[in-house]
Design an enzyme around this catalytic site. Structure first.
Site, mmCIF file in Angstrom:
data_model
loop_
_atom_site.group_PDB
_atom_site.id
_atom_site.type_symbol
_atom_site.label_atom_id
_atom_site.label_comp_id
_atom_site.label_asym_id
_atom_site.label_seq_id
_atom_site.Cartn_x
_atom_site.Cartn_y
_atom_site.Cartn_z
ATOM 1 N N ASP A 34 0.856 -1.187 0.000
ATOM 2 C CA ASP A 34 0.000 0.000 0.000
ATOM 3 C C ASP A 34 0.888 1.232 0.000
ATOM 4 O OD1 ASP A 34 -3.274 0.229 0.944
ATOM 5 O OD2 ASP A 34 -2.083 2.062 0.850
ATOM 6 N N ASN B 86 -5.255 -4.773 -6.653
ATOM 7 C CA ASN B 86 -6.501 -4.173 -6.168
ATOM 8 C C ASN B 86 -6.446 -2.657 -6.013
ATOM 9 O OD1 ASN B 86 -9.113 -4.212 -4.457
ATOM 10 N ND2 ASN B 86 -7.592 -3.407 -3.035
ATOM 11 N N TYR C 151 -13.322 6.826 -14.355
ATOM 12 C CA TYR C 151 -13.293 5.582 -13.580
ATOM 13 C C TYR C 151 -13.767 4.409 -14.432
ATOM 14 C CZ TYR C 151 -13.960 2.482 -9.558
ATOM 15 O OH TYR C 151 -13.895 1.428 -8.675
ATOM 16 N N LYS D 229 -11.661 1.062 -15.648
ATOM 17 C CA LYS D 229 -12.073 -0.296 -15.283
ATOM 18 C C LYS D 229 -12.442 -1.133 -16.512
ATOM 19 C CE LYS D 229 -11.424 0.158 -10.874
ATOM 20 N NZ LYS D 229 -10.365 -0.610 -10.174
#
Length: 256
Positions: free
Chosen positions: A37, A90, A156, A160
């Site tokens: 992260d 992710n 977005y 995706k």
């Protein structure tokens, strides 16, 4: 799940939300977990949760838009546990809601850098190691917005949709090299999206009201653990003949 125990998984965006749930699920299944992260505090919190439960985890600070940072993430997995068997790519951001003509150019670039380029950098680093070492399984986080259009989410949704297309292409390229590549497409999920803004690089967290996005046949929002279950399944031997698939985990929205 069959085939996860004793293996090593990397989870990006592992400091919160779906990523944290995924990291914990891998650990519960017996895997060693590298929690990656950009937020060191939340990433180390996830490691603490896993270690407190008696499993193995290591934190690595990573910026998925930076290939060298991602390559270092893979090196950490190899150095700490000697293998890289699974990856959940992710990490992602949402910079805000706007009609396409009103999107700020810097916001567009920042979102694509993380959400799409970030998947590519992870794949580039992970695939080389997995193919060389005999195989593995990768799950990318797409979105319901990667399957259908959604007003106000042009950047977005574009990112995706790109993840879905990239997942299919890479799955074909590596189908005979022992690496399976799939994606999940989450519907509304009970988690905050961590937004990394452009500019000076300081992170900021923005909470978005998801009430306008809820038109779910199952009439509820998902929990992050439900996404983690899908990820674990796709990485497991139970999904050994599944590759190139984007699995909607959306309470039936894609079927409507």
């Amino acid at each position: 799940m069959n085939g996860l125990d004793g293996k090593t998984a990397v989870v990006t965006g592992g400091g919160s939300g779906i990523g944290r749930a995924s990291a914990k699920r891998f650990a519960d299944e017996g895997a060693n977990v590298v929690v990656a992260d950009i937020d060191a505090e939340t990433g180390r919190e996830t490691v603490d949760l896993i270690e407190d439960a008696g499993s193995n985890a290591t934190f690595v600070d990573v910026d998925v838009s930076d290939l060298e940072s991602v390559e270092r993430m893979v090196d950490v997995a190899l150095d700490a546990y000697g293998s890289l068997d699974f990856a959940h790519n992710n990490a992602g951001i949402l910079t805000g809601f706007a009609d396409v003509a009103d999107i700020d150019a810097d916001d567009w670039d920042a979102l694509l850098e993380v959400n799409l380029k970030g998947i590519w950098t992870c794949l580039k680093a992970e695939l080389a190691v997995m193919a060389e070492r005999g195989g593995g399984a990768i799950v990318n986080t797409a979105s319901e917005s990667g399957l259908v259009g959604m007003g106000g989410l042009a950047s977005y949704s574009a990112s995706k949709h790109g993840v879905v297309g990239l997942t299919k292409t890479v799955a074909l390229e590596y189908a005979t090299r022992g690496v399976r590549v799939n994606a999940i497409a989450p519907g509304p999920t009970n988690t905050n999206i961590q937004s990394r803004m452009s500019g000076d690089g300081d992170p900021s967290s923005m909470e978005f009201d998801t009430s306008a996005m809820i038109d779910v046949p199952m009439d509820r929002i998902a929990e992050p653990e439900e996404m983690a279950g899908a990820v674990a399944f796709l990485c497991s031997d139970d999904a050994s003949y599944i590759t190139g698939h984007t699995l909607p985990v959306d309470g039936g929205q894609a079927a409507d």
